[in-house]
Design an enzyme around this catalytic site. Sequence first.
Site, PDB file in Angstrom:
ATOM      1  N   ASP A  32       6.276  18.516  -8.488  1.00 40.54           N
ATOM      2  CA  ASP A  32       5.797  17.390  -9.293  1.00 40.54           C
ATOM      3  C   ASP A  32       6.979  16.808 -10.060  1.00 40.54           C
ATOM      4  O   ASP A  32       7.867  17.557 -10.464  1.00 40.54           O
ATOM      5  CB  ASP A  32       4.715  17.889 -10.282  1.00 40.54           C
ATOM      6  CG  ASP A  32       3.747  16.793 -10.681  1.00 40.54           C
ATOM      7  OD1 ASP A  32       4.210  15.790 -11.254  1.00 40.54           O
ATOM      8  OD2 ASP A  32       2.535  16.926 -10.406  1.00 40.54           O
ATOM      9  N   TYR A 146      -1.344   0.288  -5.110  1.00 36.09           N
ATOM     10  CA  TYR A 146      -1.932   1.588  -4.765  1.00 36.09           C
ATOM     11  C   TYR A 146      -2.585   1.511  -3.386  1.00 36.09           C
ATOM     12  O   TYR A 146      -2.320   2.325  -2.505  1.00 36.09           O
ATOM     13  CB  TYR A 146      -2.963   1.950  -5.826  1.00 36.09           C
ATOM     14  CG  TYR A 146      -3.589   3.317  -5.664  1.00 36.09           C
ATOM     15  CD1 TYR A 146      -2.825   4.472  -5.704  1.00 36.09           C
ATOM     16  CD2 TYR A 146      -4.973   3.454  -5.494  1.00 36.09           C
ATOM     17  CE1 TYR A 146      -3.410   5.733  -5.587  1.00 36.09           C
ATOM     18  CE2 TYR A 146      -5.564   4.706  -5.386  1.00 36.09           C
ATOM     19  CZ  TYR A 146      -4.777   5.841  -5.428  1.00 36.09           C
ATOM     20  OH  TYR A 146      -5.362   7.083  -5.309  1.00 36.09           O
TER      21      TYR A 146
END
Length: 325
Positions: A32, A146
């Site tokens: 991450d 997105y």
Amino acid sequence: MKKTLITGAAGFLGSHLCDRFIAEGHHVIGMDNLITGDLKNIEHLFPLERFEFYHHDVTKFVHVPGKMDYILHFASPASPIDYLKIPIDTLKVGSLGTLNLLGLAKDHGARILVASTSEVYGDPLVHPQNEDYYGNVSPIGPRGVYDEAKRFLESITMAYHRHHGLDTRIVRIFNTYGSRMRLNDGRVVPAFIGQALRGQDLTVFGDGSQTRSFTYIDDQIEGIYRLLMSDYVEPVNIGNPEETTILEFAEEIIKLTGTDQKIVFKPLPQDDPLQRQPDISRAKEILDWEPKVERAEGLKKAYNYFKSLSPEQLWEAHRDFSNNK
Ligand code: UDP
């Protein structure tokens, strides 16, 4: 022992996936860049020998030594507030990030499952949405960064499958809720529950007649796990077909939390889909999967999680992404 890489490991879905694969006995590498994720979501895994964490941005070259069996690509901002704040990062993680991970999977001979979304259907003209529907997406609207990134993700994943014979899976995730969602990510579940807990009025966008269908996190994780373990390559919807209007949903949250706050109406954001409901025939047939958790039960669990947060967390201002890069 199976070795599994999970990107977006400190996020909502990623952290629950880490828990699941640890429980299944895998060696898990969580990755991450912490731009929207939070280490608190996985700190309980740090003492485990079978868990490693790489603080890395998958849009940069990804290197993981040793063998690898599975890759789950769940790194991406995933709420309208996030991708309006960090549109370029959203585009990059869906495109460059996916490319890097497909390359990694190819090098390792690993199976890869990529997280797509109901947003690939845009503001759908077909209802409910099955996997054969191509969608109604504005490439230049605020959600385009997105939606189009995820459409590209699907496209490049299928290209790697067809061209390189890569072992791929694509899950189309519909609205999912549960513990570890960020209170300030703007999504409707933490937004309404957060408002109720802070004693604020609940903000319904538009007239609240738009619909969504909400899947509890445990059901979602089960669906993803089954898809990864199946041999099915085409996209599969994982979501709950039980549809509700946002206004009814706000009323449900008021009842659940016992708040005496009111509902106030705010303008509907641009390109906010009017309706969304998954057709899950494919998941039922191929994965023998369907959601098990009733909304009342799931919402109660989510509420208990948010209630357990400290007042500071409850009132935390929106994260300043520019400080996080
Ligand atoms: N919504 C709302 N009030 C809020 C946050 C969201 O009425 O405070 C609405 C939003 O406009 C959308 C729905 O709830 O119609 C679901 O929003 P969310 O951001 O959770 O997911 P998405 O729009 O991506 O499905």
